[in-house]
Design a protein around this motif. Structure first.
Motif, mmCIF file in Angstrom:
data_model
loop_
_atom_site.group_PDB
_atom_site.id
_atom_site.type_symbol
_atom_site.label_atom_id
_atom_site.label_comp_id
_atom_site.label_asym_id
_atom_site.label_seq_id
_atom_site.Cartn_x
_atom_site.Cartn_y
_atom_site.Cartn_z
ATOM 1 N N SER A 494 -4.136 -81.749 -134.461
ATOM 2 C CA SER A 494 -3.364 -82.307 -133.354
ATOM 3 C C SER A 494 -2.989 -81.188 -132.399
ATOM 4 C CB SER A 494 -2.101 -83.010 -133.859
ATOM 5 O OG SER A 494 -1.236 -82.102 -134.506
ATOM 6 N N LEU A 495 -2.811 -81.565 -131.136
ATOM 7 C CA LEU A 495 -2.449 -80.622 -130.076
ATOM 8 C C LEU A 495 -1.229 -81.147 -129.354
ATOM 9 C CD1 LEU A 495 -3.016 -78.243 -128.069
ATOM 10 C CD2 LEU A 495 -4.479 -79.837 -126.804
ATOM 11 N N LYS A 496 -0.245 -80.278 -129.151
ATOM 12 C CA LYS A 496 0.942 -80.646 -128.376
ATOM 13 C C LYS A 496 1.477 -79.413 -127.683
ATOM 14 C CE LYS A 496 5.391 -83.046 -128.599
ATOM 15 N NZ LYS A 496 6.382 -83.733 -129.467
ATOM 16 N N GLN A 497 1.320 -79.398 -126.343
ATOM 17 C CA GLN A 497 1.850 -78.331 -125.502
ATOM 18 C C GLN A 497 1.448 -76.954 -126.012
ATOM 19 O OE1 GLN A 497 6.039 -79.146 -125.278
ATOM 20 N NE2 GLN A 497 5.781 -80.815 -123.809
ATOM 21 N N GLY A 498 0.179 -76.803 -126.274
ATOM 22 C CA GLY A 498 -0.359 -75.510 -126.667
ATOM 23 C C GLY A 498 -0.285 -75.197 -128.135
ATOM 24 N N ASN A 499 0.332 -76.062 -128.923
ATOM 25 C CA ASN A 499 0.470 -75.816 -130.361
ATOM 26 C C ASN A 499 -0.532 -76.681 -131.112
ATOM 27 O OD1 ASN A 499 1.410 -74.796 -132.737
ATOM 28 N ND2 ASN A 499 3.251 -76.059 -132.805
ATOM 29 N N VAL A 500 -1.517 -76.048 -131.744
ATOM 30 C CA VAL A 500 -2.535 -76.753 -132.525
ATOM 31 C C VAL A 500 -2.074 -76.789 -133.978
ATOM 32 C CG1 VAL A 500 -4.942 -76.819 -133.232
ATOM 33 C CG2 VAL A 500 -4.335 -75.963 -130.962
ATOM 34 N N THR A 501 -1.881 -77.993 -134.485
ATOM 35 C CA THR A 501 -1.410 -78.172 -135.858
ATOM 36 C C THR A 501 -2.582 -78.549 -136.754
ATOM 37 O OG1 THR A 501 0.748 -78.882 -135.066
ATOM 38 C CG2 THR A 501 0.202 -79.403 -137.337
ATOM 39 N N LEU A 502 -2.673 -77.853 -137.906
ATOM 40 C CA LEU A 502 -3.702 -78.124 -138.911
ATOM 41 C C LEU A 502 -2.997 -78.663 -140.155
ATOM 42 C CD1 LEU A 502 -5.559 -74.692 -138.555
ATOM 43 C CD2 LEU A 502 -5.930 -76.751 -137.184
ATOM 44 N N PRO A 503 -2.802 -79.972 -140.254
ATOM 45 C CA PRO A 503 -2.033 -80.494 -141.389
ATOM 46 C C PRO A 503 -2.768 -80.364 -142.716
ATOM 47 C CG PRO A 503 -2.898 -82.292 -140.056
ATOM 48 C CD PRO A 503 -3.206 -81.033 -139.307
ATOM 49 N N ASP A 504 -4.082 -80.584 -142.711
ATOM 50 C CA ASP A 504 -4.811 -80.539 -143.987
ATOM 51 C C ASP A 504 -6.306 -80.545 -143.706
ATOM 52 O OD1 ASP A 504 -5.500 -80.511 -146.621
ATOM 53 O OD2 ASP A 504 -5.080 -82.639 -146.964
ATOM 54 N N LEU A 505 -6.901 -79.363 -143.655
ATOM 55 C CA LEU A 505 -8.350 -79.232 -143.514
ATOM 56 C C LEU A 505 -8.912 -78.822 -144.859
ATOM 57 C CD1 LEU A 505 -8.753 -77.318 -140.109
ATOM 58 C CD2 LEU A 505 -8.907 -79.772 -140.514
ATOM 59 N N GLN A 506 -9.938 -79.521 -145.302
ATOM 60 C CA GLN A 506 -10.508 -79.250 -146.613
ATOM 61 C C GLN A 506 -12.020 -79.071 -146.497
ATOM 62 O OE1 GLN A 506 -9.365 -82.081 -149.584
ATOM 63 N NE2 GLN A 506 -7.172 -81.937 -149.114
ATOM 64 N N GLY A 507 -12.545 -78.245 -147.404
ATOM 65 C CA GLY A 507 -13.980 -78.008 -147.426
ATOM 66 C C GLY A 507 -14.298 -76.796 -148.249
ATOM 67 N N GLY A 508 -15.381 -76.118 -147.874
ATOM 68 C CA GLY A 508 -15.783 -74.923 -148.594
ATOM 69 C C GLY A 508 -17.280 -74.836 -148.726
ATOM 70 N N SER A 509 -17.707 -74.199 -149.819
ATOM 71 C CA SER A 509 -19.125 -74.034 -150.097
ATOM 72 C C SER A 509 -19.334 -74.237 -151.590
ATOM 73 C CB SER A 509 -19.594 -72.643 -149.652
ATOM 74 O OG SER A 509 -18.863 -71.634 -150.324
ATOM 75 N N SER A 510 -20.511 -73.887 -152.071
ATOM 76 C CA SER A 510 -20.829 -74.143 -153.476
ATOM 77 C C SER A 510 -19.953 -73.317 -154.418
ATOM 78 C CB SER A 510 -22.307 -73.836 -153.740
ATOM 79 O OG SER A 510 -22.596 -72.484 -153.404
ATOM 80 N N ARG A 511 -19.488 -72.143 -153.990
ATOM 81 C CA ARG A 511 -18.679 -71.288 -154.865
ATOM 82 C C ARG A 511 -17.268 -71.066 -154.340
ATOM 83 N NH1 ARG A 511 -23.809 -69.133 -155.100
ATOM 84 N NH2 ARG A 511 -23.410 -67.771 -153.309
ATOM 85 N N LEU A 512 -16.930 -71.706 -153.215
ATOM 86 C CA LEU A 512 -15.617 -71.488 -152.623
ATOM 87 C C LEU A 512 -15.063 -72.817 -152.111
ATOM 88 C CD1 LEU A 512 -13.460 -69.394 -151.667
ATOM 89 C CD2 LEU A 512 -14.686 -69.332 -149.479
#
Length: 599
Positions: A494-512
């Motif tokens: 989300s974006l609000k007045q220049g502040n980008v909020t990352l509430p919950d990004l998930q992912g990775g790779s085969s070993r991470l």
């Protein structure tokens, strides 16, 4: 040879004698009443000529006049006034006391194309059909033919009813017309408005047989130069050509087979519209190359900007630049329909292909039905709207990006290009302002994001974890090769007045495996982001390896972009695990003591 020279001398004497006799015998003031009557009879306009008329013999037999004016019927201001007028006349018609004017020249003239100088119909007068032709009075044996018109060092004042007034200065016009009313025209002028300067040089052909109702012709070449406020430092230069038509009754124009250049951009297509309020403009354009960075003042500086700016001639600064105001925009009084296809285009350093724009403007409300194209192997679509009907521009977009390279996109948005990979997103954003700086400060919205093949510049997450664990304990090791990136990361931002909020990004790779949360302040250039990482492949102490293979290790990045701080408390994770193991063993020993028989 002697006979030839004698013959030429005799002819010269005869010509000089004949012209002298005409000057002595014919008084140019005798034509004053005739000229006034002929202009009145043929057009209804009132011609006034001040002072005496006098002959001018060399190099062309001419009649010189002082101040003149030409006023339309019922107009409150003259359409043309000039300090000097010269009428070049044909010699032979004068022998029979006829006036045949080959050229009219006006110098230091003021030409008004305004509502006050236009023809005013009497109240209650019937309205003639739009396709009717002006009545031409029958000839009375006198001739009054003008084949050439020349205007030098003059001023054209142009204004539409209810519209703004434009002053075209240094107007120079050459108009040559044949018996079929086919004319060639050359025009040069300049206009200044809102601290912007426009210079024009035009050459073309016209069919004026139905003037003032209709004009058609060929615009051979129009050279223009535009510079000033809110324009690129080097200005905008180019040429325009095409086939033109003008409908004077409806105030409509059309330009077909259009060829347009603007700096290093080249376009073709067609244009049609109406100058009377409400103004209309329909553009259908195709661009082989379109460099928007060279057409906008807000474009980012290129790598060779220093060299380019050194060659730019700057005018003296005599006042503060005028603040931009939406009231200055011609879009507020215009209905615009634009379709544009660009084979190759450049925007803020990004090279785009197959750019397609379909937009409509209704008095300041700009609706982007289509704004899409390709960047590299990716595709983008940004429909939305731009509202400039108020002093502060309001925007709303629904961007969709697919496999767009992240690093050049960050650079285009004036952000550190410290992240590589590709991004796909679908969002909804809105806010005030249209520039990159205004977007950072005033926009807000949400988007679903998915990034692939991510790499942090100069930051290897797997190495950081291995080294941190090695400093705490030598009982485990991880010899798995680095993936050199994050295969996939997705979630909502989300974006609000220049502040980008990352509430919950998930992912990775085969070993991470990764789970990210935090916020990034693009205005203050600060961030506070925590990446919880699970690095697999630990070997050695079974208990500790099992913990590290399943326990998230938090990497916190915080502070300003220029002095970023890191925190990777692996020792806390190991200490908590050892404490947990010790506590578990102690509890097991206590339980065993409770269950043992007493002696």
């Amino acid at each position: 040879m002697r006979r030839l020279i004698t013959t030429l001398a005799i002819l010269l004497v005869v010509v000089v004698a004949g012209m002298t006799a005409l000057v002595l015998l014919v008084n140019p003031n005798d034509f004053r009443t005739y000229m006034v009557q002929q202009v009145k009879q043929r057009s209804g306009y009132q011609l006034e000529v001040s002072g005496d008329l006098r002959w001018h013999v060399w190099p062309q037999l001419s009649i010189l006049a002082g101040r003149m004016s030409l006023t339309a019927p019922g107009a409150s201001q003259p359409m043309v006034t000039a300090d000097n007028m010269r009428l070049d006349v044909n010699l032979w018609p004068l022998l029979s006391h006829q006036l045949s004017v080959s050229q009219v020249m006006l110098k230091n003239a003021i030409i008004r194309a305004t509502p006050d100088s236009a023809v005013q119909k009497p109240q209650g007068a019937p309205i003639e059909p739009g396709d009717s032709e002006p009545a031409i009075a029958a000839s009375n044996g006198w001739t009054f033919n003008i084949s050439k018109l020349r205007i030098a060092d003059s001023l054209l004042i142009w204004q539409q009813p209810g519209g703004d007034e434009y002053n075209f200065r240094d107007l120079n016009l050459n108009l040559n017309q044949d018996d079929n009313r086919q004319a060639s025209v050359e025009l040069a002028t300049r206009v200044s408005r809102n601290q912007r300067n426009l210079s024009l040089n035009l050459k073309g052909q016209m069919d004026v047989a139905h003037y003032p109702h209709r004009i058609s012709g060929q615009l051979d070449e129009l050279e223009y130069t535009l510079d000033g406020a809110n324009l690129p430092p080097q200005g905008i230069k180019g040429t325009l050509s095409g086939q033109a038509q003008w409908d004077g009754d409806q105030q409509q124009f059309a330009l077909n087979k259009l060829q347009l250049t603007a700096n290093d951009s080249a376009l073709d297509g067609s244009a049609e519209g109406r100058l009377a309020l409400p103004q209309q403009l329909n553009l259908a354009l195709h661009a082989t190359s379109l460099n928007l960075d060279n057409l906008m003042a807000s474009a980012p500086a290129s790598d060779n900007s220093t060299t380019q700016q050194a060659n730019v001639m700057r005018t003296p600064v005599i006042a503060e630049p005028r603040a931009h105001n939406n009231a200055d925009s011609p879009l507020n009084s215009m209905d615009l329909q634009l379709t544009l296809d660009a084979d190759s285009s450049v925007w803020r350093g990004l090279t785009l292909s197959n750019l397609q724009i379909d937009t409509r403007n209704q008095r300041g409300l700009l609706t982007l039905n289509k704004l899409q194209g390709k960047f590299g192997d990716g595709h983008f679509s940004i429909p939305g709207s731009v509202d400039i009907r108020q002093p502060v521009t309001q925007v709303a977009f629904q961007p969709e990006l697919s496999s767009i390279a992240i690093a050049p996109l960050l650079k285009a948005l004036e952000l550190p290009a410290s992240l590589q990979g590709t991004v796909s997103l679908k969002g909804d954003i809105s806010g005030a302002g249209l520039s990159v700086a205004e977007a950072k400060q005033n926009w807000q919205g949400n988007a679903e994001l998915e990034a692939t093949n991510l790499q942090l510049a100069q930051l290897n997450l797997q190495q950081m974890v291995r080294r941190a664990v090695a400093r705490v304990s030598n009982r485990v090791s991880n010899d798995q090769p680095d993936d050199q990136g994050i295969e996939q990361l997705s979630g909502r931002i989300s974006l609000k007045q220049g502040n980008v909020t990352l509430p919950d990004l998930q992912g990775g790779s085969s070993r991470l495996a990764l789970q990210t949360h935090g916020n990034v302040d693009v205005v203050k250039q600060q961030l506070d982001v925590t990446i919880n990482m699970i690095l697999r492949g630990w070997q050695g102490d079974d208990r500790l390896a099992k913990v590290l293979n399943g326990q998230p290790i938090p990497l916190r990045m915080y502070g300003s972009w220029g002095n970023l701080q890191y925190s990777l408390p692996v020792d806390d994770v190991v200490r908590q695990q050892l404490q947990g193991q010790a506590k578990t063993r102690l509890n097991q020993w206590l339980d065993s003591q409770k269950s043992a028989p007493r002696q």
